[in-house]
Design a protein around this motif. Structure first.
Motif, mmCIF file in Angstrom:
data_model
loop_
_atom_site.group_PDB
_atom_site.id
_atom_site.type_symbol
_atom_site.label_atom_id
_atom_site.label_comp_id
_atom_site.label_asym_id
_atom_site.label_seq_id
_atom_site.Cartn_x
_atom_site.Cartn_y
_atom_site.Cartn_z
ATOM 1 N N UNK A 1 22.590 10.429 -11.177
ATOM 2 C CA UNK A 1 21.600 11.375 -10.657
ATOM 3 C C UNK A 1 20.449 11.540 -11.639
ATOM 4 N N UNK A 2 20.757 11.680 -12.918
ATOM 5 C CA UNK A 2 19.713 11.787 -13.934
ATOM 6 C C UNK A 2 18.876 10.511 -13.995
ATOM 7 N N UNK A 3 19.530 9.368 -13.882
ATOM 8 C CA UNK A 3 18.820 8.093 -13.892
ATOM 9 C C UNK A 3 17.871 7.982 -12.701
ATOM 10 N N UNK A 4 18.343 8.362 -11.532
ATOM 11 C CA UNK A 4 17.535 8.261 -10.313
ATOM 12 C C UNK A 4 16.419 9.295 -10.256
ATOM 13 N N UNK A 5 16.547 10.357 -11.045
ATOM 14 C CA UNK A 5 15.540 11.415 -11.006
ATOM 15 C C UNK A 5 14.149 10.897 -11.375
ATOM 16 N N UNK A 6 14.091 9.799 -12.110
ATOM 17 C CA UNK A 6 12.806 9.232 -12.509
ATOM 18 C C UNK A 6 12.146 8.422 -11.391
ATOM 19 N N UNK A 7 12.933 7.980 -10.415
ATOM 20 C CA UNK A 7 12.437 6.992 -9.460
ATOM 21 C C UNK A 7 11.295 7.483 -8.592
ATOM 22 N N UNK A 8 11.404 8.711 -8.055
ATOM 23 C CA UNK A 8 10.387 9.203 -7.131
ATOM 24 C C UNK A 8 9.009 9.247 -7.785
ATOM 25 N N UNK A 9 8.946 9.759 -8.995
ATOM 26 C CA UNK A 9 7.655 9.849 -9.681
ATOM 27 C C UNK A 9 7.135 8.468 -10.074
ATOM 28 N N UNK B 1 21.741 16.950 -5.616
ATOM 29 C CA UNK B 1 21.504 17.282 -7.017
ATOM 30 C C UNK B 1 20.284 16.539 -7.562
ATOM 31 N N UNK B 2 19.871 15.483 -6.863
ATOM 32 C CA UNK B 2 18.693 14.735 -7.287
ATOM 33 C C UNK B 2 17.427 15.593 -7.225
ATOM 34 N N UNK B 3 17.408 16.605 -6.359
ATOM 35 C CA UNK B 3 16.190 17.401 -6.177
ATOM 36 C C UNK B 3 15.868 18.246 -7.415
ATOM 37 N N UNK B 4 16.790 19.094 -7.913
ATOM 38 C CA UNK B 4 16.452 19.801 -9.150
ATOM 39 C C UNK B 4 16.269 18.860 -10.333
ATOM 40 N N UNK B 5 17.053 17.778 -10.382
ATOM 41 C CA UNK B 5 16.895 16.824 -11.479
ATOM 42 C C UNK B 5 15.512 16.171 -11.431
ATOM 43 N N UNK B 6 15.063 15.818 -10.220
ATOM 44 C CA UNK B 6 13.750 15.205 -10.071
ATOM 45 C C UNK B 6 12.626 16.139 -10.477
#
Length: 282
Positions: free
Chosen positions: A8-16, A237-242
């Motif tokens: 989840x932390x790793x994927x949090x960077x993807x959207x931006x 959980x990706x939403x707050x992490x993102x």
């Protein structure tokens, strides 16, 4: 569960990364296919021949969970802002719950409560004013959500009878995703929008090898170690992490920290509700 938190932390960077460096600059179909081919390369050394029925099942899972998900996701960037896109991913836990029930051939009971709490928490965090004409983007992101949710649940379902190590399955998994995305690229790509700068290539390498290749391997393996309720909640959980990644690394501005805290409380409560369910349930 710890592995799902790491991914989840790793994927949090993807959207931006996609929104800032690829969307509108690199053709969507080229970007998706590049990611799938780069991810596939990681798993070539782990190739194992399997009966064609088993190979086609794994390829179909990859084609849906990753290939189709990314094709819909990248298209949605043309109609939605990043906050809107994140907002509309809140429904993924409901799709996970629905498909888990369908594959288990059961009537939904307690499975929906944590998923609904996760959706409520994400809505509290990410509810924003919606732009005009967002419905097409909304439908695209829902299609992406449904494909991603179905692929996760189907992968877990297949894992019960699949003796292959996860790394060997993922050769076939990404082969299916690559075939799906390459077919779309050959039909619809704009060949005037190819990656042109070292930064764009660097982002694609990161998204392909780390986020897609290693990330999906970790997520899919992690999904087999938890129950369907926990998997549904972890999808949001990706939403707050993102948001935290965007604020810390892209200098994004967040005015309402209390909303972020309240939304996280909803999600933690959702995880607490499903803590006692056995990990092998569908």
């Amino acid at each position: 569960m710890p592995l799902l938190w790491i991914i989840t932390l790793l994927w949090a960077f993807s959207f931006s990364l996609i929104g800032a460096y690829l969307s509108g600059q690199v053709d969507d179909y080229v970007a998706v296919t590049s990611r799938m081919l780069l991810a596939l390369l990681i798993f070539v050394p782990f190739f194992r021949a399997v009966p064609w029925r088993q190979a086609s099942m794994m390829m179909a899972t990859g084609a849906i969970e990753i290939g189709m998900t990314y094709l819909f996701l990248y298209q949605s960037y043309h109609y939605l802002t990043v906050p809107e896109l994140l907002l509309f991913t809140i429904f993924t836990p409901l799709y996970v719950s629905l498909f888990a029930d369908v594959l288990a051939r059961r009537w939904p009971k307690r499975l929906w409560a944590p998923a609904l709490l996760a959706v409520a928490g994400a809505a509290v965090i990410r509810w924003t004013e919606l732009s005009d004409g967002y419905w097409k983007g909304f439908m695209l992101i829902q299609a992406a959500n449904a494909c991603f949710a179905f692929g996760q649940v189907w992968y877990r379902h297949q894992s019960r009878s699949n003796p292959l190590p996860h790394r060997s399955r993922f050769f076939w998994f990404f082969l299916g995703a690559a075939v799906m995305s390459a077919g779309a690229m050959l039909l619809w790509a704009d060949w005037t929008k190819l990656p042109a700068t070292p930064l764009q290539w660097g982002v694609l390498l990161w998204l392909g090898i780390i986020t897609s290749g290693l990330g999906y391997l970790g997520w899919s393996y992690g999904s087999t170690q938890v129950n369907a309720q926990q998997l549904a909640v972890m999808n949001n959980m990706l939403i707050p992490a993102g948001i935290l990644v965007n604020v810390m690394f892209w200098h994004g501005h967040l005015q309402d920290w209390p909303r972020l805290l309240l939304g996280c409380i909803f999600m933690v409560l959702a995880l607490w509700l499903c803590r006692k369910q056995p990990s092998k349930t569908a």
